[in-house]
Write an enzyme that holds these catalytic residues in place. Structure first.
Site, PDB file in Angstrom:
ATOM      1  CG  ASP A  25      47.611  17.111  39.850  1.00 32.61           C
ATOM      2  OD1 ASP A  25      48.570  17.660  40.245  1.00 32.61           O
ATOM      3  OD2 ASP A  25      46.454  16.819  40.178  1.00 32.61           O
ATOM      4  CG  ASP A  29      49.069  18.494  45.673  1.00 29.41           C
ATOM      5  OD1 ASP A  29      50.031  18.552  46.571  1.00 29.41           O
ATOM      6  OD2 ASP A  29      49.284  17.810  44.630  1.00 29.41           O
ATOM      7  CG  ASP A  98      40.826  34.118  50.154  1.00 28.76           C
ATOM      8  OD1 ASP A  98      40.021  34.905  50.369  1.00 28.76           O
ATOM      9  OD2 ASP A  98      42.114  34.104  49.610  1.00 28.76           O
ATOM     10  CG  ASP A 199      37.869  37.598  47.506  1.00 22.29           C
ATOM     11  OD1 ASP A 199      38.902  37.817  47.225  1.00 22.29           O
ATOM     12  OD2 ASP A 199      36.628  37.471  46.725  1.00 22.29           O
ATOM     13  CG  HIS A 328      45.954  35.921  44.761  1.00 24.87           C
ATOM     14  ND1 HIS A 328      45.855  36.855  46.010  1.00 24.87           N
ATOM     15  CD2 HIS A 328      44.785  36.206  44.441  1.00 24.87           C
ATOM     16  CE1 HIS A 328      44.617  37.221  46.188  1.00 24.87           C
ATOM     17  NE2 HIS A 328      43.922  36.739  45.226  1.00 24.87           N
ATOM     18  CG  ASP A 329      44.249  39.774  43.445  1.00 28.24           C
ATOM     19  OD1 ASP A 329      43.903  38.583  42.710  1.00 28.24           O
ATOM     20  OD2 ASP A 329      43.396  39.944  44.372  1.00 28.24           O
TER      21      ASP A 329
HETATM   22  C1  GLC Z   1      39.865  39.306  45.099  1.00 26.80           C
HETATM   23  C2  GLC Z   1      40.657  38.188  44.858  1.00 26.80           C
HETATM   24  C3  GLC Z   1      41.121  38.055  43.483  1.00 26.80           C
HETATM   25  C4  GLC Z   1      39.618  37.704  43.038  1.00 26.80           C
HETATM   26  C5  GLC Z   1      38.484  38.476  43.437  1.00 26.80           C
HETATM   27  C6  GLC Z   1      37.041  37.940  42.996  1.00 26.80           C
HETATM   28  O1  GLC Z   1      40.109  40.452  44.710  1.00 26.80           O
HETATM   29  O2  GLC Z   1      41.739  38.693  45.431  1.00 26.80           O
HETATM   30  O3  GLC Z   1      41.770  37.162  43.288  1.00 26.80           O
HETATM   31  O4  GLC Z   1      39.585  37.528  41.591  1.00 26.80           O
HETATM   32  O5  GLC Z   1      38.710  39.090  44.492  1.00 26.80           O
HETATM   33  O6  GLC Z   1      37.076  37.065  43.937  1.00 26.80           O
HETATM   34 CA    CA Z   2      48.856  17.782  42.576  1.00 21.84          CA
END
Ligand code: GLC
Ligand code: CA
Length: 554
Positions: A25, A29, A98, A199, A328-329
């Site tokens: 898709d 996952d 997370d 987070d 990821h940021d």
């Molecule tokens: C943290 C995360 C980020 C998210 C933000 C709000 O900085 O790493 O990806 O956008 O918090 O949750």
């Molecule tokens: Ca998938």
């Protein structure tokens, strides 16, 4: 320092949406992750942090949770999650989720109930203020742009959101809310989770009563940092959370902590700290500008060195910092920290070794082990991330041309790290048989896991060697617990440090294309790792090749 089960581990961050799609898709996952556990085991990974996969409208890619007790159907089911924990356990691996509790989603039941009855129990789960025409309760600017206040649907009130408007802030002053959070954490830990990455946690304590701060841009708003600098007493919340949850399970917790003050370090990550560890974001903080991404400073090799050493010196042996090159940021570390035009397997390996050998817990972000690079975005339309879109507008408002704005946000876009994991040279980088939710980086035909697997000189093979070295019983004590002492600190484009424990190791990287020579006081005993084939000709006056890195036993 009390020794903990996680000190000698190696951690890996998975961004589930982009890791591996098992059902075509176009969205990664949990079954996809399970099918790649052996890949991670082979690399030497022990701890896996999953970015959020809870039920969510995905307005901020899962950092907006609508049910903390459920898995989003796009990522799989709770059975898949249980299976992932069990399959990891079989391989002596640990799963972290997370913990996103500064805010939830506006689609969470609590928020829906607050809309129905803002003066009732759930109204107090959020920060609500009466709406006044033409005036906002405060002039704070949300991290994703615009004011932090939004109308509470169906009411005459407004709610606070320091991130996106679909991420209403939770009111930590309310003990009922805190109970709900602890209940959820314990529920997951009871399932066998090893802990959490936490987070945006620094935002949970607000300076009360709310007030305005001096505007710092044309929009009349003020950076969130001004309010946070005045917010005192976060420790009461964090200490309570630790005592009610993590502590009882000996769980691992790593905080997304920015701008902590030096004297707070023992409180945060000392022996009885709120968290087991926290990430080092010193480079990011150093490079950032109050004006926005378009004004961010480039980070030179000397800056990179200074930032790493500053953190190392600040933490010392008080605790265990978590070291990252990217997440990821952030953009891809190799594109950010290696001078433009010099990104190549040698420089990628050098950066890897310099970062990985720092004292602390190494976190590898998916694809980092392959040397994945930033994306050559052709247009803002190719970008999905809300933060990048906002920063693009900020750049335009500041007078950048569209081309300049795109160039500026491309350098820092969070989507650089969010394109699909490059598994192979097959269509869509082998990530999906369907249409990927975000286009893969076109360089996947050259940079991918399959081609690097059997190549002993690949970036991936180098990461494997680094990980194996950290686990080698002969050097483990020094690499995990040894002190860190910078050497030749003032040498331009050279980053070098000793790690001293029961052994003495020297890590030295020539952070430039031209060669340069270092002279050791005594000849080294042994080369533990070298990103070039040949050993230096002399064991004392060492001519380092361009981007050569050596780990030497002294
Ligand atoms: C943290 C995360 C980020 C998210 C933000 C709000 O900085 O790493 O990806 O956008 O918090 O949750
Ligand atoms: Ca998938």
């Amino acid at each position: 320092m009390i020794r903990k089960w996680w000190h000698d581990k190696v951690a890996y961050q998975i961004y589930p949406k982009s890791f591996y799609d098992s059902n075509g898709d176009g969205i990664g996952d949990l079954p996809g992750i399970i099918s790649k556990l052996d890949y991670l085991k082979d690399l030497g990974i022990d701890i896996i942090w999953l970015s959020p996969c809870y039920r969510s409208p995905l307005a901020d890619q899962g950092y907006d949770i609508s049910d903390y007790y459920d898995i989003d159907p796009r990522f799989g089911t709770m059975e898949d999650m249980d299976r992932l924990i069990a399959e990891a356990k079989k391989r002596n691996m640990y799963i972290l989720m997370d913990l996103v509790v500064n805010h939830c989603s506006d689609e969470h039941e609590w928020f829906q109930k607050a809309c129905e009855d803002p003066d009732g129990e759930y109204g107090n789960f959020f920060y609500l203020r009466d709406k006044k025409e033409g005036e906002l309760p405060t002039n704070w600017r949300s991290y994703f742009g615009g004011p932090v206040w939004e109308d509470l649907p169906g009411t005459n009130k407004q709610y606070l959101h320091v991130f996106h408007k679909k991420q209403p802030d939770l009111n930590w002053e309310n003990p009922r809310l805190r109970e709900e959070v602890y209940k959820n954490i314990n529920w997951w830990l009871d399932k066998g989770l090893a802990g959490f990455r936490i987070d945006a946690i620094i935002n949970i304590k607000k300076a009360l009563p709310f007030k305005n701060y001096a505007p710092d841009r044309e929009d009349g708003l003020t950076s969130m940092h001004n309010m946070l600098a005045e917010a005192k007493g976060i420790g009461e919340f964090l200490g309570e959370m630790r005592a009610r949850t993590f502590q009882k399970y000996d769980a691992f917790s790593v905080g997304e902590v920015f701008n902590e003050k030096e004297d707070e370090i023992p409180d945060f990550i000392g022996d009885n700290g709120y968290f087991s560890s926290m990430f080092d974001f010193n480079e990011t903080v150093f490079g950032s500008s109050q004006n926005g991404w378009y004004d961010a400073k480039p980070i030179t090799p000397d800056d990179y060195k200074r930032c790493c050493f500053e953190t190392q010196q600040k933490i010392g042996s008080t605790g265990f910092v978590s070291n990252i090159i990217e997440n990821h940021d952030e953009p891809r570390g190799v594109s950010r920290y290696i001078p433009q035009g010099d990104c190549c397997p040698e420089s990628k390996k050098m950066l890897a070794a310099l970062n990985f050998m720092l004292r602390g817990l190494p976190f590898i972000y998916q694809g980092q082990e392959l040397g994945m690079e930033n994306v050559p975005f052709q247009s803002i339309e190719e970008i999905d991330d809300i933060s990048t879109k906002d920063e693009y507008q900020v750049a335009l408002d500041a007078g950048c041309t569209p081309e300049e704005a795109l160039a500026a946000v491309s350098r820092l876009s969070r989507d650089n790290a969010r394109t699909p994991m490059q598994w192979s040279a097959e269509e869509n980088a082998g990530f999906t048989t369907g249409t990927p939710w975000l286009k893969p980086n076109p360089n996947y035909t050259a940079i991918n896991a399959a081609s690097q697997e059997t190549d002993p000189d690949s970036v991936r093979s180098f990461y494997k060697k680094l990980i194996a070295l950290r686990k080698n019983p002969e050097y483990k004590e020094t690499i995990v617990y040894g002190t860190l002492e910078p050497v030749w600190e003032d040498r331009h484009n050279l980053m070098a440090y000793y790690r001293k424990g029961d052994k003495t190791l020297l890590v030295v990287g020539n952070y430039q294309r031209a060669s340069q020579t270092i002279t050791l006081d005594v000849p080294y005993k042994k080369i533990l790792l070298n990103n070039y084939k040949d050993a230096p000709k002399s064991s004392q006056a060492i001519e380092l090749q361009g981007y050569q890195v050596l780990i030497l036993e002294m």
